[in-house]
Design a protein around this motif. Structure first.
Motif: not given
Ligand SMILES: Nc1c(N[C@@H]2O[C@H](COP(=O)(O)O)[C@@H](O)[C@H]2O)[nH]c(=O)[nH]c1=O
Ligand SMILES: [Zn+2]
Length: 404
Positions: A61-65, A90-93, A120-125
């Motif tokens: 479910r995550t592509s292209p991520n 949001p990213h995992a972190e 990117g689509r979200t701010p830097p972790c």
């Protein structure tokens, strides 16, 4: 432990990956490098494997991520967990930090992929982790994305955070092999899957193929489909097998079912057009059979015309669509041309202990134009596994015969 050389090789100057520098990135993410000493403690390994377990919840479910999981540990206890559910979210972190709240201060975070360092689509972790006051970051593998590629690790270290890189690196890489391939080669990872008898046939002389393998092998295929972004077949498979190409699990991801057909001489009532529970795309050439195109559109099937329909053009199109992995479940003719064009990197061959005979019964791979055994494409990194009453052989084509 200082393991910075891993990172030094993956610097952002590799933004434009070429044949010459791809191998540097591959070693940085843990590919093509000699086996390394175990990095981190047994506890670190356990936490990283937990990250991978969490990451897998978003399988397909995550592509292209990529698939990413994170675990925050304070005083030996897990105080927060998270995974990346899909691109744009949001990213995992971020999920792990939210769950940990104030307990993240002074804690250790385990992440299966290097924290990102870009907007990117979200701010830097990386900034999120610095602000949350974590004391230590344990990373599974370096992110090959040129926007990150060691930059996240460098940023965290510059902020005085201890960073350990490469814990369970191989397992982390294995989970994201398709994402890594997409980044390096600008194509989805092509996986050729087939089921054949012990004497190398995929069907009888009259074309009957249900079923070559055991029930267990077929449910393994359903799981495999759920982990992929798309499944490709040719017109012949639709005409002869009339497949559903579904995952048959209610909760599982439903990959896009793709049919390659130049002339659209396909059956009007194929199962693929009649089962709306999974999306279907027909790839064809400009101006092919407009009446049939209309019929497909009416049944909710997407049709895309390419200027010339070849396996590589199909893969280029699916790359643009953001896909990381494509499962080739086609017959021998299309499989041979996909291999010849470098659209297949990995092979999954189920072998059933049955003999069917027939000198013209179809085989999994058509003519590759080879005349001597020395031309054979020998798979690398081969693994053999028993699935039900069948054997699954898994391996990769050597890079030189197959790089784009
Ligand atoms: N999913 C993921 C990461 N993904 C990285 O970020 C890129 C996508 O950024 P964005 O468009 O903002 O979602 C992706 O290509 C990969 O390099 N990074 C992380 O720190 N943690 C995550 O959970
Ligand atoms: Zn991130």
């Amino acid at each position: 432990m200082d393991n910075s050389p891993v990172v030094a090789q993956a610097d952002a100057s590799l933004a434009n990956y070429t044949q010459e520098n791809i191998h540097l990135v591959e070693s940085a993410v843990g590919l093509n490098s000699p086996p390394k000493e175990k990095i981190g403690s047994d506890f670190d390994s356990r936490m990283m494997l937990r990250c991978l377990e969490l990451a897998r919840r978003a399988l397909g479910r995550t592509s292209p991520n990529p698939l990413v999981g994170a675990v925050i540990v304070k005083d030996g206890e897990i105080v927060g967990e998270g995974f990346h559910p899909r691109a744009g979210e949001p990213h995992a972190e971020v999920f792990a930090l939210r769950a940990a709240g104030d307990r993240a201060r002074g804690a250790t975070i385990y992440v299966s992929l290097e924290p990102c360092n870009h907007y990117g689509r979200t701010p830097p972790c990386s900034e999120g982790l610095i602000q949350a006051g974590v004391a230590k970051v344990v990373v599974g593998m370096v992110d090959p994305n040129p926007l990150v590629a060691g930059g996240g690790i460098a940023r965290l270290r510059a902020a005085g955070i201890e960073v350990l890189v490469g814990v369970e690196e191989e397992a982390c890489h294995q989970l994201n092999e398709a994402f890594v391939h997409r980044i390096l080669y600008k194509r989805p990872l092509g996986i050729l899957k087939y089921a054949m008898t012990l004497d190398g046939k995929i069907a009888t002389t009259s074309g009957h193929s249900a079923w070559v393998t055991s029930q267990e092998a077929r449910s393994e295929v359903h799981q495999l489909r759920a982990a992929c972004d798309a499944i490709i077949v040719g017109g012949n498979t639709v005409r002869q097998d009339n497949p559903y190409l579904t995952t048959r699990q209610v909760e599982a991801h439903k990959p896009l079912r793709v049919v390659m057909s130049r002339h659209l001489n396909l059956p009007e009532n194929a199962h693929l057009w009649q089962t709306a529970d999974a999306p279907t795309l027909v790839l064809t050439e400009k101006g092919a059979n407009p009446d049939f195109q209309e019929l497909l559109l009416k049944q909710g099937v997407e049709v895309v015309e390419l200027t010339s329909l070849t396996p590589d053009k199909a893969m280029a199109y699916l790359y643009e669509r953001g896909f990381c992995s494509v499962l080739w479940e086609c017959g021998g003719t299309l499989a041979a041309s996909a291999i010849a064009q470098g659209a297949v990197q990995k092979v999954l061959a189920f072998i059933a202990p049955k003999i069917i005979g027939g000198s013209i019964a179809p085989t999994p791979v058509g003519d590759l134009g080879f005349t001597t055994m020395t031309e054979a494409l020998s798979l690398e990194r081969v693994r053999w596994r028993v699935v039900g009453s069948d054997c699954l052989v898994e391996g990769y084509f050597p890079k030189k015969a197959n790089s784009q």
